[in-house]
Design an enzyme around this catalytic site. Structure first.
Site, short mmCIF file in Angstrom:
data_model
loop_
_atom_site.label_atom_id
_atom_site.label_comp_id
_atom_site.label_asym_id
_atom_site.label_seq_id
_atom_site.Cartn_x
_atom_site.Cartn_y
_atom_site.Cartn_z
N ASP A 57 0.93 -1.36 0.11
CA ASP A 57 -0.10 -0.04 -0.08
C ASP A 57 0.90 1.47 -0.02
O ASP A 57 1.97 1.20 0.35
CB ASP A 57 -0.89 0.02 1.25
CG ASP A 57 -2.18 0.93 0.99
OD1 ASP A 57 -2.38 1.36 0.15
OD2 ASP A 57 -2.85 1.21 2.28
N HIS B 157 2.63 3.27 -8.96
CA HIS B 157 2.38 1.93 -9.17
C HIS B 157 3.60 1.23 -10.07
O HIS B 157 3.95 0.33 -9.98
CB HIS B 157 1.17 1.82 -10.31
CG HIS B 157 -0.14 2.32 -9.22
ND1 HIS B 157 -0.46 1.80 -8.06
CD2 HIS B 157 -1.13 3.04 -9.52
CE1 HIS B 157 -1.63 2.43 -7.46
NE2 HIS B 157 -2.31 2.93 -8.56
N LEU C 152 9.57 -21.30 -4.55
CA LEU C 152 8.54 -20.47 -4.16
C LEU C 152 7.14 -20.34 -4.78
O LEU C 152 6.99 -20.43 -5.77
CB LEU C 152 9.12 -19.02 -4.15
CG LEU C 152 8.38 -17.78 -3.89
CD1 LEU C 152 8.05 -17.82 -2.34
CD2 LEU C 152 8.98 -16.44 -4.36
C1 IPE Z 1 -5.70 -2.69 -0.30
O1 IPE Z 1 -5.05 -1.32 -0.39
C2 IPE Z 1 -5.56 -3.29 -1.68
C3 IPE Z 1 -4.24 -3.45 -2.46
C4 IPE Z 1 -3.14 -3.31 -1.81
C5 IPE Z 1 -4.30 -4.18 -3.64
P1 IPE Z 1 -6.18 -0.07 -0.73
O2 IPE Z 1 -5.32 1.05 -0.70
O3 IPE Z 1 -7.31 -0.52 -1.94
O4 IPE Z 1 -7.48 -0.32 0.75
P2 IPE Z 1 -7.97 1.00 1.53
O5 IPE Z 1 -8.98 1.40 0.52
O6 IPE Z 1 -6.96 1.93 1.86
O7 IPE Z 1 -8.64 0.16 2.55
C1 IPE Z 2 -1.63 0.06 -3.31
O1 IPE Z 2 -1.43 1.54 -3.24
C2 IPE Z 2 -1.58 -0.40 -4.95
C3 IPE Z 2 -2.99 -0.82 -5.15
C4 IPE Z 2 -4.13 -0.68 -4.40
C5 IPE Z 2 -3.13 -1.48 -6.38
P1 IPE Z 2 -2.51 2.70 -3.82
O2 IPE Z 2 -2.82 3.00 -4.79
O3 IPE Z 2 -3.59 2.17 -2.71
O4 IPE Z 2 -1.78 3.94 -2.81
P2 IPE Z 2 -2.53 4.89 -1.77
O5 IPE Z 2 -2.93 4.09 -0.58
O6 IPE Z 2 -3.56 5.61 -2.34
O7 IPE Z 2 -1.20 5.91 -1.24
MG MG Z 3 -4.14 2.46 -0.70
#
Ligand code: IPE
Ligand code: IPE
Ligand code: MG
Length: 256
Positions: free
Chosen positions: A33, A50, A147
């Site tokens: 995240d 990303h 793995l």
């Molecule tokens: C969880 O992260 C999903 C992934 C890392 C793929 P999100 O960024 O979507 O989660 P919330 O919305 O903050 O809970």
């Molecule tokens: C996690 O990073 C990646 C995915 C959910 C695919 P985010 O895109 O949720 O990044 P933040 O949380 O908005 O910073």
């Molecule tokens: Mg996020």
């Protein structure tokens, strides 16, 4: 010579900052995240984060493989992530294709077995190429014994549990299994993670303290490790730190 010595000292220091083999988790799960925030802090679009996140992922997979970790489950795209803009979803799906085009052969060579957790066939039709790439990656690495890399995609923990219950109900209605035979083992055999050990260590980056619908069943006794580090900055050292923290935990599983 002097440089060689310095490098050696550095390697020794790194090895010391890593837990002994017997204290390593068998199964690590990661909620990757913070990509969006990482990009925003640089005044860049979320997709830039990303892209950087994919690089971090490559290193974490390599490190898991080198350490001999049995299973690594990564949260790549949740059922709820479809709520994001078409642009961001498109960027993520584009990266997915790029990733397999670039990495699949190396992963295969390293004996990595890829599994997908989630409803791949339920992805929108416009992502036909992605669906094919995912199925191909699973097929290509099916017989590998190294793995186990599980990619959670179009995944939701609640959805997975409901799916398992539905499958069991279908089997019971068809007379294949008696309702009284449904126990945790029968239930687990219907989860995407069937045959894998439960998660030992769950890592979430970016400081959030929630599960966001990830592996709700499999995390029953997982050790939770969070860090403020944003996912694109999560490198081998950060991973070692998490593994070291895990090695120091006292797991009791309800005992004393
Ligand atoms: C969880 O992260 C999903 C992934 C890392 C793929 P999100 O960024 O979507 O989660 P919330 O919305 O903050 O809970
Ligand atoms: C996690 O990073 C990646 C995915 C959910 C695919 P985010 O895109 O949720 O990044 P933040 O949380 O908005 O910073
Ligand atoms: Mg996020």
């Amino acid at each position: 010579m002097a440089i060689f010595g310095k490098d050696e000292a550095k390697n020794d220091a790194r090895a010391a900052a890593r837990p002994q083999e017997e204290k390593l988790p068998r199964h690590v799960a990661i909620i990757m995240d913070g990509n969006g925030r990482w990009a925003q802090r640089r005044g860049m679009p979320r997709s830039f984060g990303h892209k950087a996140g994919v690089e971090a992922l490559r290193e974490v997979i390599r490190h898991s493989d080198e350490l001999g970790i049995q299973a690594l489950t990564i949260y790549a795209f949740s059922c709820e992530n479809w709520k994001r803009s078409a642009e961001e979803v498109g960027a993520l799906m584009g990266l997915l294709l790029e990733y397999f085009a670039r990495e699949l052969q190396e992963l295969h060579r390293k004996n990595v077995r890829i599994r997908i957790l989630g409803d791949i066939d339920g992805m929108p039709e416009r992502f036909e190429k992605q669906k094919k790439a995912l199925h191909d990656a699973v097929l290509c690495t099916e017989a590998n014994t190294g793995l186990c890399l599980n990619i959670a995609l179009n995944y939701g923990g609640q959805q997975e549990i409901v799916r398992a219950a539905r499958n069991l109900a279908i089997r019971a209605a068809g007379g294949e299994i008696a309702p009284q035979q449904i126990d945790t083992a029968a239930f687990e055999s219907e989860l995407y993670t069937a045959g894998l050990p439960d998660v030992d260590l769950l890592i979430r980056t970016s400081g959030e303290m929630r599960l966001s619908n990830f592996l709700l069943y499999q995390l029953a006794y997982a050790e939770f490790y969070t860090t403020d580090t944003l996912w694109p900055d999560f490198d081998r050292e950060a991973y070692d730190k998490a593994l070291l923290a895990y090695a120091g935990r006292n797991r009791r599983f309800g005992g004393v």
